[in-house]
Design an enzyme around this catalytic site. Structure first.
Site, short mmCIF file in Angstrom:
data_model
loop_
_atom_site.label_atom_id
_atom_site.label_comp_id
_atom_site.label_asym_id
_atom_site.label_seq_id
_atom_site.Cartn_x
_atom_site.Cartn_y
_atom_site.Cartn_z
N GLY A 20 69.87 19.51 22.87
CA GLY A 20 69.20 18.92 23.86
C GLY A 20 69.42 17.22 23.66
O GLY A 20 70.12 16.89 22.72
N MET A 21 68.89 16.22 24.44
CA MET A 21 69.34 15.11 24.45
C MET A 21 68.76 14.53 23.28
O MET A 21 69.39 13.81 22.41
CB MET A 21 68.47 14.23 25.59
CG MET A 21 68.51 12.82 25.41
SD MET A 21 67.97 11.89 26.70
CE MET A 21 66.21 12.25 26.56
N GLY A 112 56.80 15.48 19.46
CA GLY A 112 55.74 15.64 20.63
C GLY A 112 56.18 14.67 21.73
O GLY A 112 57.44 14.58 21.78
N TYR A 142 52.41 21.22 28.89
CA TYR A 142 53.08 20.81 27.62
C TYR A 142 52.34 20.01 26.67
O TYR A 142 52.45 20.17 25.64
CB TYR A 142 54.12 19.77 28.42
CG TYR A 142 55.19 19.42 27.54
CD1 TYR A 142 56.29 20.14 27.07
CD2 TYR A 142 55.28 17.99 27.05
CE1 TYR A 142 57.08 19.59 26.42
CE2 TYR A 142 56.13 17.31 26.45
CZ TYR A 142 57.03 18.31 25.96
OH TYR A 142 58.20 17.53 25.16
N PRO A 169 57.31 10.32 20.61
CA PRO A 169 58.16 9.52 21.45
C PRO A 169 57.61 9.46 22.92
O PRO A 169 57.19 10.33 23.51
CB PRO A 169 59.37 10.38 21.47
CG PRO A 169 59.41 11.52 20.75
CD PRO A 169 58.02 11.75 20.43
N THR A 170 57.55 8.13 23.35
CA THR A 170 57.50 7.80 24.54
C THR A 170 58.38 8.36 25.57
O THR A 170 59.41 9.00 25.14
CB THR A 170 57.33 6.34 24.67
OG1 THR A 170 56.85 5.82 26.20
CG2 THR A 170 58.46 5.56 24.53
N ASP A 275 51.79 10.56 41.48
CA ASP A 275 52.27 9.36 40.45
C ASP A 275 51.96 9.75 39.10
O ASP A 275 52.46 9.06 38.22
CB ASP A 275 51.09 8.43 40.83
CG ASP A 275 51.43 7.23 41.83
OD1 ASP A 275 52.92 7.34 42.26
OD2 ASP A 275 50.52 6.48 42.34
P1 GDP Z 1 55.68 11.38 33.59
O1 GDP Z 1 56.01 10.20 32.93
O2 GDP Z 1 55.38 12.58 32.73
O3 GDP Z 1 54.65 11.02 34.85
O4 GDP Z 1 56.94 12.00 34.13
P2 GDP Z 1 58.03 11.45 35.08
O5 GDP Z 1 59.26 10.80 34.48
O6 GDP Z 1 58.75 12.74 35.90
O7 GDP Z 1 57.56 10.65 36.19
C1 GDP Z 1 57.31 9.27 36.01
C2 GDP Z 1 56.67 8.52 37.32
O8 GDP Z 1 57.79 8.29 38.23
C3 GDP Z 1 55.49 9.25 38.21
O9 GDP Z 1 54.93 8.45 38.87
C4 GDP Z 1 56.62 9.98 39.15
O10 GDP Z 1 55.97 10.21 40.48
C5 GDP Z 1 57.74 8.84 39.41
N1 GDP Z 1 58.88 9.03 40.09
C6 GDP Z 1 59.56 8.43 41.22
N2 GDP Z 1 60.51 8.98 41.56
C7 GDP Z 1 60.79 9.95 40.74
C8 GDP Z 1 61.76 11.02 40.77
O11 GDP Z 1 62.67 10.72 41.55
N3 GDP Z 1 61.82 11.99 39.69
C9 GDP Z 1 60.73 11.99 39.01
N4 GDP Z 1 60.57 12.90 37.89
N5 GDP Z 1 59.76 11.06 38.83
C10 GDP Z 1 59.59 10.08 39.78
#
Ligand code: GDP
Length: 324
Positions: A20-21, A112, A142, A169-170, A275
């Site tokens: 993984g990454m 985590g 998760y 980690p963030t 969101d």
């Molecule tokens: P989170 O940090 O657990 O919410 O996970 P994500 O990294 O998937 O999403 C972070 C935020 O980026 C959320 O508000 C999503 O709706 C927004 N977002 C905008 N465009 C995208 C996209 O193309 N993919 C994902 N995964 N999130 C997106």
């Protein structure tokens, strides 16, 4: 410099989840330490099966374990595959932590994520806000699994005196990231969408949600460096946040990505997509007090990750089960 309580010299360190990454960044970072890195492919151990993990542990007897194996994915994948996210992660961590105790592993570092914190946690989020309120529903499966992992480390420390620690980690990004649009996190997803739009000459890129949520992003090589630091120097009950302590809006992120990629189109917001939590930035004072700070700026990290993406595009479009 902090005291080195657990020197890595001559140690056998198992990086669970080395494909993984995160796991691959830890393997790269451990190459600079005088230790032996152990890895286990899917053909030699099934991490979801206790007997298989026990067997592998008895045969390989690591001195230390970095538990970076997990089923991971972005906001939609979490929502669509709740059973997989909960079951796989619970099994992986319970099997490895229990087996590590049984064979007498000297140090275990469980990984985590900051999604363990309540949706409305104070910002920046301190470690002690864990379990003080309801979780963000989009990733609670998760999160529940990862909270159980922290508690397992604390329980084995309390009951058996095991030196098992946890790092949270963030949001991470960097080489080896998942660029599959159905399952990826926002940074690689938008990087790929913006790249594709540039190539096809599309006038706009679709951004999920409103663009206003705030997120913090940590380069995975910074994370790996922090983890090695914690392995060597930290031995405590509390999990430790690993982040930069700085956040940006999703729109600011999209604009920075467009600049790095060289795309001049506009962004359209798809408000039918979630969101998620409005803001997520970690309080990194515990980590700072332990003598570690992130070094890579978001701009430099994004530029480096885009170079990696350009060189590895074929391989980078992955399936969901990163790191397992
Ligand atoms: P989170 O940090 O657990 O919410 O996970 P994500 O990294 O998937 O999403 C972070 C935020 O980026 C959320 O508000 C999503 O709706 C927004 N977002 C905008 N465009 C995208 C996209 O193309 N993919 C994902 N995964 N999130 C997106």
């Amino acid at each position: 410099m902090a005291d080195i309580g657990f020197p890595l010299e001559g140690k056998r360190v198992w990086v669970a989840g080395h494909r993984g990454m995160v796991g691959s960044a830890v393997v790269r970072r451990l190459a600079h330490e005088d230790c032996t890195v152990l890895t286990a492919g899917r053909d030699s151990v099934d991490l979801r099966n206790q007997a298989s993990v026990d067997r592998w542990m008895e045969e390989n007897r690591p001195d230390a374990v970095v538990l970076a194996a997990a089923k991971v994915g972005g906001i939609l994948a979490n929502d669509r595959l709740p059973a997989d996210f909960l079951y796989d992660n619970l099994m992986i961590e319970a099997n490895i932590i229990h087996a590590a105790w049984r064979v007498g592993v000297g140090k275990l570092l469980f990984l985590g994520s900051t999604c363990i914190y309540p949706k409305m946690a104070p910002q920046p989020i301190p470690e002690d806000s864990l379990l003080t309120g309801p979780l963000e529903p989009t990733n609670e499966w998760y999160a529940i699994a990862k909270i159980a992992g922290i508690k397992l480390c604390q329980a084995y420390r309390k009951q058996h005196g095991s030196d098992f620690i946890s790092a949270m980690p963030t949001n991470l990004y960097g080489p080896g990231d998942n660029f599959d649009l159905g399952s990826s996190h926002v940074l690689p997803a938008l990087m790929r969408k913006i790249h594709d739009a540039k190539l096809s000459g599309a006038p706009a890129v679709e951004v999920w949600g409103s663009g206003t949520p705030r997120r913090e992003f940590l380069h995975v090589d910074d994370l790996a460096d922090a983890l090695v630091h914690l392995l060597k120097t930290y031995s405590g009950h509390s999990h430790v946040n690993v982040g930069t302590g700085r956040d940006v809006t999703i729109l600011e992120l999209a604009e920075m990505l467009a600049e790095v990629v060289g795309y001049e189109g506009r962004f359209d917001f798809d408000r039918s997509k979630p969101d998620g939590t409005p803001r997520k930035v970690t309080d990194v004072s515990l980590l700072r007090s332990l003598g570690w700070e992130a070094r890579t700026s978001l701009r430099d990290g994004v530029a480096g990750t885009y170079r990696w993406f350009l060189e590895n595009q074929g391989e980078s479009i992955r399936t969901l089960a990163m790191g397992v």
